[in-house]
Scaffold this motif. Structure first.
Motif, PDB file in Angstrom:
ATOM      1  N   ALA A   1       0.821  -1.212   0.000  1.00  0.00           N
ATOM      2  CA  ALA A   1       0.000   0.000   0.000  1.00  0.00           C
ATOM      3  C   ALA A   1       0.854   1.259   0.000  1.00  0.00           C
ATOM      4  O   ALA A   1       0.617   2.184  -0.775  1.00  0.00           O
ATOM      5  CB  ALA A   1      -0.937   0.001   1.210  1.00  0.00           C
ATOM      6  N   SER A   2       1.857   1.313   0.889  1.00  0.00           N
ATOM      7  CA  SER A   2       2.709   2.497   0.954  1.00  0.00           C
ATOM      8  C   SER A   2       3.982   2.179   1.724  1.00  0.00           C
ATOM      9  O   SER A   2       4.027   1.247   2.527  1.00  0.00           O
ATOM     10  CB  SER A   2       1.978   3.664   1.630  1.00  0.00           C
ATOM     11  OG  SER A   2       1.701   3.368   2.997  1.00  0.00           O
ATOM     12  N   THR A   3       5.017   2.976   1.462  1.00  0.00           N
ATOM     13  CA  THR A   3       6.288   2.857   2.185  1.00  0.00           C
ATOM     14  C   THR A   3       6.699   4.243   2.670  1.00  0.00           C
ATOM     15  O   THR A   3       6.401   5.256   2.028  1.00  0.00           O
ATOM     16  CB  THR A   3       7.398   2.272   1.292  1.00  0.00           C
ATOM     17  OG1 THR A   3       7.720   3.204   0.254  1.00  0.00           O
ATOM     18  CG2 THR A   3       6.965   0.954   0.669  1.00  0.00           C
ATOM     19  N   HIS A   4       7.419   4.271   3.804  1.00  0.00           N
ATOM     20  CA  HIS A   4       7.765   5.547   4.445  1.00  0.00           C
ATOM     21  C   HIS A   4       9.177   5.430   5.013  1.00  0.00           C
ATOM     22  O   HIS A   4       9.434   4.577   5.872  1.00  0.00           O
ATOM     23  CB  HIS A   4       6.767   5.855   5.557  1.00  0.00           C
ATOM     24  CG  HIS A   4       5.335   5.715   5.114  1.00  0.00           C
ATOM     25  ND1 HIS A   4       4.618   6.752   4.569  1.00  0.00           N
ATOM     26  CD2 HIS A   4       4.521   4.629   5.097  1.00  0.00           C
ATOM     27  CE1 HIS A   4       3.407   6.321   4.240  1.00  0.00           C
ATOM     28  NE2 HIS A   4       3.325   5.032   4.559  1.00  0.00           N
ATOM     29  N   LEU A   5      10.086   6.264   4.536  1.00  0.00           N
ATOM     30  CA  LEU A   5      11.501   6.151   4.899  1.00  0.00           C
ATOM     31  C   LEU A   5      12.033   7.473   5.440  1.00  0.00           C
ATOM     32  O   LEU A   5      11.673   8.541   4.946  1.00  0.00           O
ATOM     33  CB  LEU A   5      12.333   5.735   3.675  1.00  0.00           C
ATOM     34  CG  LEU A   5      11.892   4.480   2.932  1.00  0.00           C
ATOM     35  CD1 LEU A   5      12.783   4.259   1.720  1.00  0.00           C
ATOM     36  CD2 LEU A   5      11.896   3.262   3.847  1.00  0.00           C
ATOM     37  N   HIS A   6      12.934   7.365   6.425  1.00  0.00           N
ATOM     38  CA  HIS A   6      13.524   8.560   7.027  1.00  0.00           C
ATOM     39  C   HIS A   6      14.967   8.276   7.438  1.00  0.00           C
ATOM     40  O   HIS A   6      15.387   7.121   7.542  1.00  0.00           O
ATOM     41  CB  HIS A   6      12.723   8.990   8.264  1.00  0.00           C
ATOM     42  CG  HIS A   6      11.295   9.302   7.963  1.00  0.00           C
ATOM     43  ND1 HIS A   6      10.886  10.494   7.415  1.00  0.00           N
ATOM     44  CD2 HIS A   6      10.166   8.556   8.108  1.00  0.00           C
ATOM     45  CE1 HIS A   6       9.582  10.487   7.248  1.00  0.00           C
ATOM     46  NE2 HIS A   6       9.119   9.310   7.658  1.00  0.00           N
ATOM     47  N   ALA A   7      15.708   9.347   7.698  1.00  0.00           N
ATOM     48  CA  ALA A   7      17.060   9.240   8.248  1.00  0.00           C
ATOM     49  C   ALA A   7      17.375  10.508   9.023  1.00  0.00           C
ATOM     50  O   ALA A   7      16.918  11.598   8.667  1.00  0.00           O
ATOM     51  CB  ALA A   7      18.090   9.018   7.150  1.00  0.00           C
TER      52      ALA A   7
ATOM     53  N   ALA B   1      21.165   2.038  12.318  1.00  0.00           N
ATOM     54  CA  ALA B   1      22.248   3.014  12.357  1.00  0.00           C
ATOM     55  C   ALA B   1      22.046   4.027  11.242  1.00  0.00           C
ATOM     56  O   ALA B   1      21.644   3.690  10.140  1.00  0.00           O
ATOM     57  CB  ALA B   1      23.598   2.316  12.212  1.00  0.00           C
ATOM     58  N   GLY B   2      22.316   5.281  11.580  1.00  0.00           N
ATOM     59  CA  GLY B   2      22.145   6.351  10.598  1.00  0.00           C
ATOM     60  C   GLY B   2      21.746   7.702  11.202  1.00  0.00           C
ATOM     61  O   GLY B   2      22.354   8.684  10.874  1.00  0.00           O
ATOM     62  N   LEU B   3      20.737   7.780  12.074  1.00  0.00           N
ATOM     63  CA  LEU B   3      19.754   6.713  12.317  1.00  0.00           C
ATOM     64  C   LEU B   3      18.734   6.684  11.187  1.00  0.00           C
ATOM     65  O   LEU B   3      18.176   7.719  10.825  1.00  0.00           O
ATOM     66  CB  LEU B   3      19.017   6.926  13.631  1.00  0.00           C
ATOM     67  CG  LEU B   3      19.808   6.691  14.910  1.00  0.00           C
ATOM     68  CD1 LEU B   3      18.967   6.986  16.126  1.00  0.00           C
ATOM     69  CD2 LEU B   3      20.336   5.255  15.003  1.00  0.00           C
ATOM     70  N   THR B   4      18.510   5.503  10.631  1.00  0.00           N
ATOM     71  CA  THR B   4      17.494   5.309   9.611  1.00  0.00           C
ATOM     72  C   THR B   4      16.232   4.748  10.246  1.00  0.00           C
ATOM     73  O   THR B   4      16.269   4.152  11.326  1.00  0.00           O
ATOM     74  CB  THR B   4      17.979   4.327   8.540  1.00  0.00           C
ATOM     75  OG1 THR B   4      18.266   3.064   9.168  1.00  0.00           O
ATOM     76  CG2 THR B   4      19.221   4.854   7.834  1.00  0.00           C
ATOM     77  N   SER B   5      15.118   4.931   9.576  1.00  0.00           N
ATOM     78  CA  SER B   5      13.859   4.343  10.043  1.00  0.00           C
ATOM     79  C   SER B   5      12.908   4.230   8.864  1.00  0.00           C
ATOM     80  O   SER B   5      13.092   4.884   7.832  1.00  0.00           O
ATOM     81  CB  SER B   5      13.224   5.182  11.156  1.00  0.00           C
ATOM     82  OG  SER B   5      12.979   6.509  10.710  1.00  0.00           O
ATOM     83  N   GLY B   6      11.896   3.401   9.028  1.00  0.00           N
ATOM     84  CA  GLY B   6      10.937   3.245   7.945  1.00  0.00           C
ATOM     85  C   GLY B   6       9.799   2.319   8.309  1.00  0.00           C
ATOM     86  O   GLY B   6       9.850   1.607   9.319  1.00  0.00           O
ATOM     87  N   SER B   7       8.770   2.351   7.485  1.00  0.00           N
ATOM     88  CA  SER B   7       7.625   1.439   7.659  1.00  0.00           C
ATOM     89  C   SER B   7       7.050   1.088   6.299  1.00  0.00           C
ATOM     90  O   SER B   7       7.229   1.819   5.324  1.00  0.00           O
ATOM     91  CB  SER B   7       6.539   2.074   8.542  1.00  0.00           C
ATOM     92  OG  SER B   7       5.989   3.220   7.903  1.00  0.00           O
ATOM     93  N   ILE B   8       6.374  -0.038   6.254  1.00  0.00           N
ATOM     94  CA  ILE B   8       5.675  -0.495   5.056  1.00  0.00           C
ATOM     95  C   ILE B   8       4.331  -1.058   5.486  1.00  0.00           C
ATOM     96  O   ILE B   8       4.268  -1.877   6.405  1.00  0.00           O
ATOM     97  CB  ILE B   8       6.452  -1.587   4.306  1.00  0.00           C
ATOM     98  CG1 ILE B   8       7.806  -1.074   3.819  1.00  0.00           C
ATOM     99  CG2 ILE B   8       5.633  -2.144   3.139  1.00  0.00           C
ATOM    100  CD1 ILE B   8       8.680  -2.131   3.173  1.00  0.00           C
ATOM    101  N   LEU B   9       3.262  -0.606   4.835  1.00  0.00           N
ATOM    102  CA  LEU B   9       1.949  -1.204   5.022  1.00  0.00           C
ATOM    103  C   LEU B   9       1.615  -1.997   3.780  1.00  0.00           C
ATOM    104  O   LEU B   9       1.664  -1.473   2.660  1.00  0.00           O
ATOM    105  CB  LEU B   9       0.892  -0.133   5.278  1.00  0.00           C
ATOM    106  CG  LEU B   9      -0.526  -0.658   5.543  1.00  0.00           C
ATOM    107  CD1 LEU B   9      -0.570  -1.508   6.816  1.00  0.00           C
ATOM    108  CD2 LEU B   9      -1.516   0.502   5.662  1.00  0.00           C
TER     109      LEU B   9
END
Length: 331
Positions: A182-188, A320-328
């Motif tokens: 449905a969607s992906t969401h990425l950050h750092a 590490a990065g710090l990276t983060s993300g989610s996927i529905l």
């Protein structure tokens, strides 16, 4: 045309090395004990690659299983993405070694370094290539041989990490297929880069005798700060996915968070008042396998009858990065 196509999880696979390192084994190596480790992390054992067993070897096993699950052959793959921080070499990429070992065609293959968020990042990239119509079948792998970068005299880090690989075949969905990403969401947030790092061996501090003498070739982390930021970033990424898709926590069948620490997982679930009975926890068997942790946990949950086709799944990670993300996605 952007948005013309959607992607789906066509096949999954995973691989854990045969050798097991238990908490009782660690008691003989460093000042720690099983009760202390379990209470603080939830980890009971972790799998360790055999001597001579490489990251690309782990990738190969997981990828072959994912291809079989998708009913595809290596020549059907249009691109290979490997999320890893422990590649076979700094160059060439582990993805190129995997391409050769699989016998895949002369397709795009590259490594992605987003640490523990690597698999989520990789699936998001695959999703974009499929949405644009450029490719139909993309192999995404998260794989690590972390134990070779752990100082077994440092009881704060050596209890955490293990080796393993997980793979997905992400494919173009048919127009009427409801089981889609449905969607992906990425950050750092690079301001927090020093919270979790491997200091030696890069351009800042190339491998040298000084690096070895000071144990700078091993993972270093600030555990308390990592805990706080892991909970914050994963919760935010989950809320972002739910809001964009107008979905409530009650409509989610399973959450699969990065498998780093059971206390972190419980804290993230608490942010939504989400029952732990619907959170996939597999770290007791694997420890923290970085980019491999989510696909390993996903495959385990499918094999054990928890996750089923047609269910709504929320993935979330930090690294590490710090990276983060989610996927529905709807599996």
């Amino acid at each position: 045309m952007a948005g013309l196509y959607r992607s789906r999880v066509a096949g999954i696979g995973s691989y854990l090395p045969e050798k097991v390192l238990t908490n009782q084994d660690l008691e003989k190596m460093v000042e720690t004990n099983d009760q202390w480790i379990v209470e603080r992390t939830g980890i009971e054992r972790r799998h360790i690659a055999a001597e001579g067993e490489t990251t690309s070897d782990l990738c190969l096993h997981a990828s072959q299983r994912a291809l079989k699950d998708a009913n595809l052959n290596p020549e059907d793959i249009d691109m290979i993405i490997v999320g890893t921080v422990t590649g076979d070499r700094q160059m060439p990429s582990t993805a190129c070694y995997l391409q050769s070992k699989l016998g895949a065609r002369n397709v795009m293959a590259f490594d992605l370094n987003a640490a523990c968020s690597g698999f989520v990042y990789g699936v998001s990239i695959a999703d974009q290539f499929i949405r644009t119509g450029m490719y139909k079948n993309i192999l995404v792998v998260g794989a690590e041989v972390l134990h070779r970068f752990v100082n077994y005299k440092d009881r704060e880090t050596c209890i955490l990490f293990g080796d393993g690989a997980g793979a997905w075949v992400v494919s173009r969905a048919e127009a009427n297929d409801p089981n889609i990403i449905a969607s992906t969401h990425l950050h750092a947030d690079g301001d927090l880069a020093e919270l979790l790092t491997l200091p030696g061996g890069g351009a800042i501090m190339p491998q040298s005798q000084e690096v070895l003498d000071n144990n700078l070739q091993y993972v270093q982390m600030k555990g308390r700060e990592i805990f706080k930021n892991a909970v914050r970033t994963m919760a935010l990424c989950c809320k972002e996915a739910l809001a964009q898709n107008n979905v409530t926590p009650e409509q989610i069948d399973w959450i699969i968070p990065h498998q780093a620490n059971k206390r972190i997982i419980e804290a993230v679930a608490d942010q939504f008042d989400f029952p732990m009975e619907r959170v996939i926890v597999y770290l007791q068997e694997t420890g923290n396998t970085s980019s491999a942790s989510i696909p390993l946990a996903f495959d385990w949950a499918v094999q054990n009858g928890k996750i089923k086709r047609g269910q709504n799944i929320l993935l979330t990670a930090f690294g590490a990065g710090l990276t983060s993300g989610s996927i529905l996605l709807r599996y």
